[in-house]
Design a protein around this motif. Structure first.
Motif, PDB file in Angstrom:
ATOM      1  N   SER A 221     -25.820  -5.770 -28.987  1.00 58.97           N
ATOM      2  CA  SER A 221     -25.987  -5.104 -27.871  1.00 58.97           C
ATOM      3  C   SER A 221     -25.043  -3.583 -27.930  1.00 58.97           C
ATOM      4  N   ASP A 222     -24.212  -2.910 -29.202  1.00 60.69           N
ATOM      5  CA  ASP A 222     -23.532  -2.603 -29.243  1.00 60.69           C
ATOM      6  C   ASP A 222     -23.948  -1.190 -29.675  1.00 60.69           C
ATOM      7  N   SER A 223     -22.498   0.081 -29.122  1.00 59.37           N
ATOM      8  CA  SER A 223     -23.393   0.922 -29.159  1.00 59.37           C
ATOM      9  C   SER A 223     -23.654   1.808 -30.614  1.00 59.37           C
ATOM     10  N   SER A 224     -23.744   3.277 -30.738  1.00 56.66           N
ATOM     11  CA  SER A 224     -23.747   2.911 -32.422  1.00 56.66           C
ATOM     12  C   SER A 224     -22.131   3.639 -32.458  1.00 56.66           C
ATOM     13  N   GLU A 225     -21.251   4.148 -31.808  1.00 53.41           N
ATOM     14  CA  GLU A 225     -20.307   3.964 -31.941  1.00 53.41           C
ATOM     15  C   GLU A 225     -19.143   2.888 -32.055  1.00 53.41           C
ATOM     16  N   GLU A 226     -19.451   2.224 -31.411  1.00 47.73           N
ATOM     17  CA  GLU A 226     -19.200   0.716 -32.044  1.00 47.73           C
ATOM     18  C   GLU A 226     -19.382   0.384 -33.211  1.00 47.73           C
TER      19      GLU A 226
END
Ligand code: TRP
Length: 362
Positions: A213-218
């Motif tokens: 569920s991490d964002s692309s930036e994370e």
């Protein structure tokens, strides 16, 4: 014989990419292969409570996280029954009878339990429920007549224990339970994905996981900060690929198609590894490629998650319906078990007659 899958996860946190390559990806493939008659995917909240008794809120909050992770990876409630362990009382009943078939010494030898006890710092305060969870896991598996249990390598001792219980039960009470087979990832790099810091295990407390569920930036930040070969200081230096987490992740995730799409100057992973070993290939370039690969895998997962997040009541309803269905299956197995053990007194007319007669004759 019907082909039946049962597997699951403890809801103690969001699932990460190690769960994905270790088991989730395979489950979805098996589901979509159409080769299985029944598929049960369990959120193992009762097992999670065996070492989180003082923190039920953690387990309670993570049920929906795990459900969202399942659905966003492509588990389809029309094909797979998703359910919550604690809602199936038959599992605890089976556990209680199986407990008589396992010795304390046998449980003490279980390598996974042993290492978990060390990890959790239990020393002499091991909860009985935790100690016996391999038995409860055998109940989970056998309640559904599972023939196939796709899990990570750390679950191997649990499957061994389950098989022993099945054999012992069938030996004492007659053929009743189905012996399960473990299904491990075929790719050895998927057996245990290291953390982004290079440590052997991904763990929330070490902050070395990439979550589904991490964002692309994370994801970008985590990959660009990944541990690599510490001796690969200059681009010209030869680098080591063995044990290098960036290359292990590439082994687990990348395909030849990814090379064609994102890094066409290399034919495949072997060519990239050769260049890295020779020297002249920088970490940043490899990490950028890994990021592209991970984004290719994670983007559709993230999109599906977003859709499901819009209707949480519907997700909970999926779990409720799944739990009703799972209970019916477990109830049928429990009936069979009690019949074999001959403790189904009131359904056993011979028993009722025999007992009445025993006293009438005196
Ligand atoms: N022990 C598994 C884990 O830690 C969860 C689990 C519970 C499970 N019961 C199971 C897995 C039955 C496979 C089959 O993730």
């Amino acid at each position: 014989m019907a082909k039946i899958i049962l597997t699951g996860d403890r809801p103690t946190g969001k699932l990460h990419v190690g769960h994905y390559v270790g088991s989730l990806r395979r489950r979805v493939e098996l589901q979509n292969s159409g080769e299985y008659d029944e598929i049960y995917i369990m959120i193992a909240d009762a097992q999670a409570l065996t070492d989180n008794a003082d923190n039920p809120e953690k387990v309670r909050q993570n049920i929906i996280e795990v459900a969202l992770d399942y659905l966003s990876c492509g588990l389809d409630p029309a094909k797979s029954t998703l359910f919550i362990q604690s809602q199936i009382p038959q599992l605890t009943e089976l556990t209680f009878y199986y407990m008589n078939l396992v010795t304390v010494a046998r449980l003490q030898r279980n390598p996974t339990v042993k290492s978990e006890i060390q990890l959790r710092d239990f020393h002499n305060s091991i909860p009985v429920g935790f100690f016996t969870y391999p038995i409860s896991q055998a109940a989970d598996i056998t309640a559904f007549d599972a023939t196939t249990v796709p899990v990570g390598e750390d679950q191997e001792p649990m499957l061994e224990q389950a098989k022993e219980i099945v054999r012992r039960f069938n030996y004492i009470y007659g053929d009743t339970l189905v012996e399960p087979q473990i299904l491990l990832p075929e790719n050895k790099y998927c057996l245990r994905l290291p953390g982004t810091d290079g440590k052997a295990k991904m763990s929330k407390s070490l902050n070395n996981c990439i979550y589904l569920s991490d964002s692309s930036e994370e994801v970008r930040k985590k990959i660009m900060g990944m541990f690599t070969d510490p001796n690969h200081l200059r681009v010209e230096d030869p680098g080591q690929v063995e044990g290098n987490p960036v290359f292990i992740y590439l082994e687990a995730f990348s395909t030849d198609e990814h090379f064609r799409q994102f890094l066409p100057e290399y034919e495949n992973l072997q060519a990239l590894k050769d260049h890295y070993s020779r020297g002249g290939l920088g970490d940043v370039k490899v990490k950028k490629f890994l990021y592209a690969v991970m984004e290719d895998v994670l983007t559709p997962i993230r999109q599906r998650r977003k859709e499901y997040e819009k209707d949480i009541p519907a997700v909970l309803e999926i779990l409720r319906q799944g739990s009703i269905k799972a209970e019916a299956k477990a109830a049928a197995t429990l009936n069979r078990v009690k019949q074999s053990m001959r403790i189904n007194y009131f359904d056993d007319q011979d028993y009722l007659d025999e007992q009445a007669k025993k006293f009438a004759e005196n």
